[in-house]
Scaffold this active site. Structure first.
Site, PDB file in Angstrom:
ATOM      1  CB  THR A   4      -0.302  -0.285   1.406  1.00  0.00           C
ATOM      2  OG1 THR A   4      -1.394  -0.770   1.347  1.00  0.00           O
ATOM      3  CG2 THR A   4      -2.163   0.806   1.724  1.00  0.00           C
ATOM      4  CG  HIS A  59      -0.636   0.793  -4.709  1.00  0.00           C
ATOM      5  ND1 HIS A  59      -0.338   0.546  -5.827  1.00  0.00           N
ATOM      6  CD2 HIS A  59      -0.437  -0.235  -3.802  1.00  0.00           C
ATOM      7  CE1 HIS A  59      -0.498  -1.330  -5.883  1.00  0.00           C
ATOM      8  NE2 HIS A  59      -0.427  -1.007  -4.507  1.00  0.00           N
TER       9      HIS A  59
HETATM   10 ZN   LIG Z   1       0.331  -3.115   5.469  1.00  0.00          ZN
END
Ligand SMILES: [Zn+2]
Ligand SMILES: [Zn+2]
Length: 352
Positions: free
Chosen positions: A45, A48
């Site tokens: 994440t 990203h």
């Molecule tokens: Zn994580």
């Protein structure tokens, strides 16, 4: 740096990159604890968000500047008035459940807090863990065994995701395909092994990652997107043409779904954790006529997944420390992202 300030990693612009600069040490609310960060780690994440890809642009958008990061291990430094007497003491070692739930919606009230309708994600919707301190609702603080080093404890989140995915159904005695050998996929392989799966087939395009899969117990390694190898053909050969009993999707790739469903036996189980950048078509007749059970997996069940993960850690059955390939200073975070971009790291841990 004055004593009221701390070093933090900011997302200041709606663009790729990050900025290292001071922030005030955050003040806790009544139901929160202040955590002194001892270790934090980089998750998919965060990549990203760092790269500011389509997902990050849509999910975070104008919500900058803020401090990102969500995987953490640290010590309780302060306890809010409403959080006192709730099982946490100053100096306790803790990690964070990143789904901050509301406690009053339908999902929360029916035992499904992990899919709370009003959920806020730590380090996505709130200031996160790439800093020297963070505040967290006391209910989201998970107490770690003091014998567990902080630099290992921070990597519990991927283990939790893997526990949720693997134990979504029966695993003992089953043949299993696992697509995507990032930290979660590797943990999933280790859990399948410990839970008594008969044959574990690990699929990934990257040799470095497949090597980890082997070390953590995969029986068969399949290199995806290699022009000489047909993923479906290999999996079918390994299962006498029948296909696997269980398909675990942890890569977020549309071709993995196609290959995984095509090589899942009728009546099998598909548990999907991968996050997909775009919608795609799926042959639903294969699911319908194959009587396949297809489940989406989000986060960790709060908190039974954590208890299970902790037990695998305590028993030494999952060697999480072997996933940590790099330990850097928080100020070296950009180097950490570069290591991951080059595909040379598995879990990069940052220590303030
Ligand atoms: Zn994580
Ligand atoms: Zn809720």
């Amino acid at each position: 740096m004055s004593s009221d300030n701390m070093l933090a990693v900011w997302k200041t612009k709606q663009a790729a990159g990050l900025e290292l600069k001071d922030a005030p040490i955050p003040k806790i609310k009544d139901d929160e604890v202040l955590i002194k960060v001892k270790a934090t780690s980089i998750c998919g994440t965060d990549r990203h968000i760092y790269l500011w890809d389509a997902w990050a642009q849509k999910r975070i958008g104008k919500n900058v500047p803020y401090i990102f990061g969500h995987e953490v291990a640290g010590e309780i430094a302060e306890i809010g008035t409403h959080a006192q007497g709730k099982g946490l003491e100053i100096g306790d070692h803790v990690s964070a459940e990143t789904h901050i739930s509301c406690g009053y919606c339908f999902q929360c009230k029916t035992g499904n807090e992990h899919i709370c309708e009003n959920v806020k994600i730590l380090g996505v919707d709130t200031n996160g863990t790439f800093a020297e301190y963070l505040t967290l609702p006391y209910r989201n603080a998970w107490k770690n065994d003091k014998s567990l080093p902080h630099w290992v404890a921070t990597a519990q989140e991927p283990l939790g995701n893997a526990v949720h995915t693997v134990f979504d159904g029966e695993i003992a005695g089953k043949t299993v395909s696992v697509f995507g050998m990032g930290p979660i996929g590797i943990c999933a392989v280790a859990l399948c092994k410990e839970a008594g799966a008969e044959k574990i087939i690990a699929v990934d395009p990257n040799d470095f990652r497949l090597k980890f899969a082997k070390d953590f117990g995969a029986d068969v390694l399949v290199k995806a997107r290699d022009t000489n190898v047909n993923v479906q053909k290999e999996i079918l050969e390994e299962t006498d043409g029948m296909g696997v009993d269980v398909f675990l999707e942890i890569s977020g790739s549309a071709s993995a779904i196609t290959d995984g469903i095509a090589t899942l036996r009728a009546g099998g189980r598909a548990s999907i954790l991968g996050v997909f950048s775009n919608p795609f078509l799926l042959d639903m007749n294969k699911v319908v006529f194959g009587n396949i059970r297809l489940t989406g997996i989000n986060g960790r069940r709060m908190f039974d997944t954590w208890y299970k993960a902790a037990s695998f850690l305590r028993s030494g059955k999952v060697k999480l420390e072997k996933l940590v390939t790099h330990r850097l200073k928080l100020s070296e975070i950009e180097r950490g992202f570069e290591i991951l971009e080059r595909g040379e790291g598995m879990k990069v841990v940052l220590e303030p």
